[in-house]
Design an enzyme around this catalytic site. Structure first.
Site, PDB file in Angstrom:
ATOM      1  N   SER A 140       5.729  -3.291  -6.787  1.00 18.60           N
ATOM      2  CA  SER A 140       6.751  -2.497  -6.110  1.00 18.60           C
ATOM      3  C   SER A 140       7.977  -2.513  -7.004  1.00 18.60           C
ATOM      4  O   SER A 140       8.116  -3.396  -7.866  1.00 18.60           O
ATOM      5  CB  SER A 140       7.092  -3.172  -4.773  1.00 18.60           C
ATOM      6  OG  SER A 140       8.281  -2.644  -4.218  1.00 18.60           O
ATOM      7  N   TYR A 153       8.960 -10.357   0.532  1.00 15.25           N
ATOM      8  CA  TYR A 153       8.293  -9.208  -0.088  1.00 15.25           C
ATOM      9  C   TYR A 153       8.619  -9.178  -1.588  1.00 15.25           C
ATOM     10  O   TYR A 153       7.735  -9.017  -2.439  1.00 15.25           O
ATOM     11  CB  TYR A 153       8.788  -7.928   0.608  1.00 15.25           C
ATOM     12  CG  TYR A 153       8.080  -6.651   0.188  1.00 15.25           C
ATOM     13  CD1 TYR A 153       6.964  -6.189   0.893  1.00 15.25           C
ATOM     14  CD2 TYR A 153       8.530  -5.897  -0.882  1.00 15.25           C
ATOM     15  CE1 TYR A 153       6.324  -5.013   0.530  1.00 15.25           C
ATOM     16  CE2 TYR A 153       7.893  -4.718  -1.255  1.00 15.25           C
ATOM     17  CZ  TYR A 153       6.794  -4.279  -0.547  1.00 15.25           C
ATOM     18  OH  TYR A 153       6.157  -3.115  -0.916  1.00 15.25           O
TER      19      TYR A 153
HETATM   20  P1  NAI Z   1       0.334   1.564   4.709  1.00 18.34           P
HETATM   21  O1  NAI Z   1       0.862   0.763   5.823  1.00 18.34           O
HETATM   22  O2  NAI Z   1       0.281   3.037   4.827  1.00 18.34           O
HETATM   23  O3  NAI Z   1      -1.146   1.052   4.341  1.00 18.34           O
HETATM   24  C1  NAI Z   1      -1.408  -0.311   4.164  1.00 18.34           C
HETATM   25  C2  NAI Z   1      -2.849  -0.572   4.554  1.00 18.34           C
HETATM   26  O4  NAI Z   1      -3.103  -1.974   4.335  1.00 18.34           O
HETATM   27  C3  NAI Z   1      -3.125  -0.305   6.046  1.00 18.34           C
HETATM   28  O5  NAI Z   1      -4.262   0.530   6.190  1.00 18.34           O
HETATM   29  C4  NAI Z   1      -3.358  -1.690   6.629  1.00 18.34           C
HETATM   30  O6  NAI Z   1      -4.308  -1.711   7.682  1.00 18.34           O
HETATM   31  C5  NAI Z   1      -3.888  -2.444   5.406  1.00 18.34           C
HETATM   32  N1  NAI Z   1      -3.753  -3.892   5.573  1.00 18.34           N
HETATM   33  C6  NAI Z   1      -2.647  -4.602   5.958  1.00 18.34           C
HETATM   34  N2  NAI Z   1      -2.948  -5.905   6.043  1.00 18.34           N
HETATM   35  C7  NAI Z   1      -4.261  -6.030   5.712  1.00 18.34           C
HETATM   36  C8  NAI Z   1      -5.147  -7.126   5.617  1.00 18.34           C
HETATM   37  N3  NAI Z   1      -4.770  -8.389   5.910  1.00 18.34           N
HETATM   38  N4  NAI Z   1      -6.423  -6.905   5.230  1.00 18.34           N
HETATM   39  C9  NAI Z   1      -6.831  -5.636   4.950  1.00 18.34           C
HETATM   40  N5  NAI Z   1      -6.040  -4.557   5.026  1.00 18.34           N
HETATM   41  C10 NAI Z   1      -4.774  -4.755   5.412  1.00 18.34           C
HETATM   42  O7  NAI Z   1       1.179   1.099   3.428  1.00 18.34           O
HETATM   43  P2  NAI Z   1       1.471   1.797   2.004  1.00 18.34           P
HETATM   44  O8  NAI Z   1       2.873   2.230   2.013  1.00 18.34           O
HETATM   45  O9  NAI Z   1       0.407   2.749   1.657  1.00 18.34           O
HETATM   46  O10 NAI Z   1       1.408   0.516   1.068  1.00 18.34           O
HETATM   47  C11 NAI Z   1       0.328   0.232   0.186  1.00 18.34           C
HETATM   48  C12 NAI Z   1       0.787  -0.774  -0.847  1.00 18.34           C
HETATM   49  O11 NAI Z   1       1.844  -0.216  -1.628  1.00 18.34           O
HETATM   50  C13 NAI Z   1       1.345  -2.081  -0.256  1.00 18.34           C
HETATM   51  O12 NAI Z   1       0.918  -3.172  -1.052  1.00 18.34           O
HETATM   52  C14 NAI Z   1       2.843  -1.896  -0.369  1.00 18.34           C
HETATM   53  O13 NAI Z   1       3.535  -3.117  -0.440  1.00 18.34           O
HETATM   54  C15 NAI Z   1       2.926  -1.117  -1.670  1.00 18.34           C
HETATM   55  N6  NAI Z   1       4.173  -0.380  -1.823  1.00 18.34           N
HETATM   56  C16 NAI Z   1       4.525   0.589  -0.922  1.00 18.34           C
HETATM   57  C17 NAI Z   1       5.735   1.257  -1.046  1.00 18.34           C
HETATM   58  C18 NAI Z   1       6.168   2.290  -0.088  1.00 18.34           C
HETATM   59  O14 NAI Z   1       7.362   2.694  -0.160  1.00 18.34           O
HETATM   60  N7  NAI Z   1       5.320   2.796   0.790  1.00 18.34           N
HETATM   61  C19 NAI Z   1       6.658   0.932  -2.158  1.00 18.34           C
HETATM   62  C20 NAI Z   1       6.184  -0.090  -3.036  1.00 18.34           C
HETATM   63  C21 NAI Z   1       4.981  -0.714  -2.869  1.00 18.34           C
END
Ligand code: NAI
Length: 273
Positions: A140, A153
């Site tokens: 991130s 985080y």
């Molecule tokens: P999101 O919330 O849309 O998707 C995250 C997914 O991870 C969900 O489907 C959730 O069920 C799954 N998940 C959570 N805990 C879990 C576990 N213990 N086991 C299996 N699956 C699990 O989130 P997003 O935004 O798509 O984030 C994806 C990655 O990108 C994350 O690592 C986040 O930290 C990173 N990220 C996101 C940013 C943003 O602005 N959206 C910015 C920087 C990094």
């Protein structure tokens, strides 16, 4: 022949946001994907939409046995593992450091850092015998500087960048590349939760707080992930690719090209005196 023909990739957290966009992009480019997520309904529905190219496996990324099972199923059902995307995430513990409980800290670290270690460990075990593979983990912009996310985080995402560098040379010996992407604010359910699910409000916030002045969509991040997974990046390892609209390029986070040109002019005059 498409860029991912013959590839088998696991995407953790593949049922939503950046993970979902990555799953769809890999399949569009000829690859096969195992979606490893806790969200059963959403994961199964996505896999069904994508036909033979995708399967869903309920996985808790904090559980080592679940990761081992996901790797085994991907290899048995789809073919030798060529790619691993450690993407699952949450925002986790928020608030002052003095108010952060050990339980919230541990849970956040388990999902954002330990799970990445587990993904790297077991993907490597599977890829080693094939002598080839690519791993991409989600860091991130909060993984490369402070002030862009909550404390835990930020610490966890710095850990992702650290492991990516640390593991690169060992894995190079097996023909495996390991890289990370560092997204800035991206419009997904994770960030929409910050505005109570109001996607328009979070889109506007990301637009206005990013130098490029456009909202980052999950597809923007998926594009970088696919590059790092693909053979186009065959000479790239240990790298963290910023996909953040420029947010980590300046501590001021403002542009001097427009409104502040007068200030620069006066500063220059003062220097000459
Ligand atoms: P999101 O919330 O849309 O998707 C995250 C997914 O991870 C969900 O489907 C959730 O069920 C799954 N998940 C959570 N805990 C879990 C576990 N213990 N086991 C299996 N699956 C699990 O989130 P997003 O935004 O798509 O984030 C994806 C990655 O990108 C994350 O690592 C986040 O930290 C990173 N990220 C996101 C940013 C943003 O602005 N959206 C910015 C920087 C990094």
């Amino acid at each position: 022949m498409s860029r991912f023909t013959g590839h088998t990739v696991i995407v953790t957290g593949g049922a939503s946001g950046i993970g979902e966009a990555t799953v769809r992009a890999i399949v569009r480019e000829g690859g096969k994907v195992l979606i490893a997520d806790l969200q059963e309904k959403e994961g199964e529905a996505l896999a069904q939409q994508l036909g033979d190219a995708a399967i869903f496996q309920k996985t808790d990324v904090t559980n080592e046995a679940d990761i081992i099972a996901a790797v085994a199923r991907a290899e048995q059902a789809l073919g030798p593992l060529t790619g691993m995307v450690n993407n699952a995430g949450i925002i986790g513990a928020v608030g002052s450091i003095t108010e952060t409980t050990v339980e919230a800290f541990d849970r956040t670290m388990a999902i954002l850092s330990r799970a990445v270690f587990l993904g790297v460990k077991h993907a490597t075990k599977a890829m080693k015998p094939h002598g080839k593979g690519a791993i991409v983990s989600l860091a991130s912009s909060a993984g490369v500087m402070g002030g862009l996310g909550p404390h835990t985080y930020t610490m966890a995402k710095h850990g992702v960048v650290g492991l990516t560098k640390s593991a690169a040379s060992e894995l190079s010996g097996y023909g495996i590349r390991i890289n990370a992407v560092a997204p800035g604010g991206t419009v997904t359910p994770l960030t929409a939760a910050l505005t109570g699910g109001d996607t328009e409000a979070i889109t506007e916030f990301i637009k206005s707080s990013t130098p490029l002045g456009i909202p980052c969509l999950p597809e923007d991040i998926a594009g970088g992930i696919l590059y790092l997974l693909s053979d186009e990046a065959r000479f790239v390892t240990g790298h963290t690719l910023a996909i953040d609209g420029g947010i980590t390029t300046s501590v001021l986070n403002t542009s001097f090209h427009h409104d502040d040109s007068e200030i620069l002019l006066h500063a220059g005059q003062r220097t000459e005196q």
